[in-house]
Motif scaffolding. Structure first.
Motif, short mmCIF file in Angstrom:
data_model
loop_
_atom_site.label_atom_id
_atom_site.label_comp_id
_atom_site.label_asym_id
_atom_site.label_seq_id
_atom_site.Cartn_x
_atom_site.Cartn_y
_atom_site.Cartn_z
N GLN A 257 47.15 45.10 41.79
CA GLN A 257 47.60 44.77 43.13
C GLN A 257 49.09 45.02 43.30
N ARG A 261 50.77 47.29 46.17
CA ARG A 261 51.75 46.77 47.12
C ARG A 261 53.01 47.63 47.12
N ASP A 294 44.39 41.97 50.67
CA ASP A 294 44.58 42.17 52.11
C ASP A 294 43.27 41.94 52.86
#
Length: 473
Positions: A257, A261, A294
């Motif tokens: 992740q 990001r 998300d």
């Protein structure tokens, strides 16, 4: 050699009504994932009744359900409360459109409840009819999101080898199980598959920490090769389900992740299986894996399989873009006739109420480690190479040689053999090639676990004998 399909043959020698029903099924029902090499002769076993942790076939034989229907009947079978909630809603108002400025009470209540249960930033719900449709709808929304941001080149989706995300056209492309797409077309230009996170078959001599480094570097290299400006999202199951119940090395999801990001790549958690208690929490992404996706997709356990329903949970940040009008008269022109179906939403609300009232998640956290421990005791069998998983999501990997991890030939149908022997003894588990999956209703007790492990112990011994008799061992 016998397989689970051979159980069907007894239907042809039973009562006329059962024979007629069996024949209608064989003649007219195209089943998902049918094995046509045996189906034309054997047909299917007819499951007619269920209660609690048990199901019953047309001949009256009762089985322990070891797969929760198909990862989904989390609160168990025959819950009268759920049936009554569905019936009340169906007789009051079974269906009306949720397009444009119309809605219904169960859909609104459920959306608010999902926002309450999910990580704090996921406050908006897009409904579909199941997991495949949820994943399809999600990718469409993700592409729309980047189009609205003026970044139309961000289209590529990163998935993983042996991931399972469904069998609708786009979801099948996301799915990385090769055999799922034999002779089927997919949209390969939209999806790139990274390596699975398979600790059992990681490179020899590599620690789990080093293996995690290796997988993260693969993601970084793939982004560098394709270009972050061309990649929209990475989709991952917190624990791979149908691809082998693969538990990634520690911190894998957090690190993946973080890379996403840093490159403005959305992180999608497919919690169709792991959601609603299977790992002891309503959602596993944050509670178990310390990630903040998300988007989270869910289905299956959302309604405990009592009615078809899927949901895509969307972050506040994404919703701000998705909810901005395209212009005068502009609409979010996607959705389904049955989005937010009131009967399905009523089933889900009652399902969640039962889970909270009966502390179902707490039962998983209590009994789950015991299931892991007891299943691990089966490693003494010659063919059991690995026992893996977490809580109520477990898998046995069958091998020909434990030292080399070599597999038995496909024609040995080892997973089918184990499932057949278990079913003969009153337990239904799922065969997937050389694997056997145990994903039970979340109401199992320690006593049930002991009974199940005893059955599997006998089934694996019988399987070893049949493999030896047929020359495979």
């Amino acid at each position: 050699m016998r397989t689970s399909a051979h159980l069907s043959s007894k239907a042809t020698s039973d009562t006329p009504d059962i024979r007629a029903l069996w024949q209608k099924d064989k003649d007219h029902f195209i089943h998902p994932f049918t094995d046509f090499s045996v189906f034309h002769e054997r047909g299917c076993d007819l499951i007619t009744d269920s209660q609690g942790i048990h199901v019953q076939d047309a001949h009256g034989k009762r089985f322990i359900d070891g797969i929760a229907g198909l990862w989904c009947v989390n609160v168990g079978h025959g819950r009268r409360e759920i049936g009554e909630a569905m019936a009340e809603q169906a007789t009051r108002m079974a269906y009306f459109s949720t397009f444009n400025n119309l809605s219904n009470a169960p859909a609104a209540e459920l959306a608010a409840k999902l926002a309450e249960l999910a990580p704090a930033h996921l406050n908006h719900v897009f409904y579909s009819c199941g997991g495949s449709a949820a994943n399809d709808a999600t990718i469409r929304l993700v592409h729309y999101y980047f189009n609205r941001l003026g970044k139309p080149d961000k289209k590529r989706i990163l998935s993983r080898t042996n991931a399972y995300h469904g069998t609708t056209y786009l979801a099948a492309t996301l799915t990385g199980i090769v055999s799922n797409n034999w002779a089927f077309d997919t949209l390969e230009h939209l999806v790139t598959h990274l390596s699975e996170a398979n600790c059992y078959r990681r490179p020899e001599g590599m620690s789990e920490s080093e293996y995690c480094d290796h997988l993260v570097k693969e993601l970084e290299d793939t982004i560098a090769r394709i270009g972050a400006d061309n990649i929209a999202a990475f989709i991952a199951e917190p624990i791979m389900g149908a691809g082998g119940v693969l538990v990634a090395p520690p911190r894998y999801h957090q690190r993946m992740q973080a890379v996403c990001r840093a490159n403005e790549i959305l992180y999608i958690a497919d919690e169709v299986v792991t959601g609603f208690g299977r790992l002891g929490h309503f959602f596993a992404s944050e509670a178990v894996f310390d990630t903040q996706p998300d988007i989270i997709n869910c289905a299956k356990g959302l309604s405990s399989g009592y009615a078809p329903l899927g949901a895509t949970l969307i972050s506040d940040e994404l919703y701000e873009v998705l909810s901005t009008p395209q212009g005068p008269g502009g609409v979010l022109s996607t959705g389904f006739t049955y989005s937010g179906h009131p009967v399905s939403c009523a089933a889900a609300l009652k399902n969640i109420e039962i889970m909270e009232r009966e502390a179902i998640c707490e039962n998983v956290l209590d009994v789950g480690p015991y299931l892991e421990e007891r299943l691990s005791s089966l490693s003494h069998h010659a063919t059991v190479g690995d026992v893996r998983g977490s809580r109520f999501m477990m898998c046995l990997e069958n091998v020909a040689d434990k030292a080399t991890k070599a597999l038995l030939p496909v024609e040995a149908r080892v997973g089918d053999r184990v499932a057949f022997e278990a079913q003969q003894r009153g337990l239904i588990i799922r065969p997937v090639g050389h694997l056997n999956i145990v994903s039970p209703p979340l109401i199992w007790t320690r006593g049930v676990v002991d009974e199940v492990v005893s059955i599997l112990d006998d089934a694996l011994s019988a399987t070893t004998r049949s493999l030896a008799a047929d020359g495979f061992l």
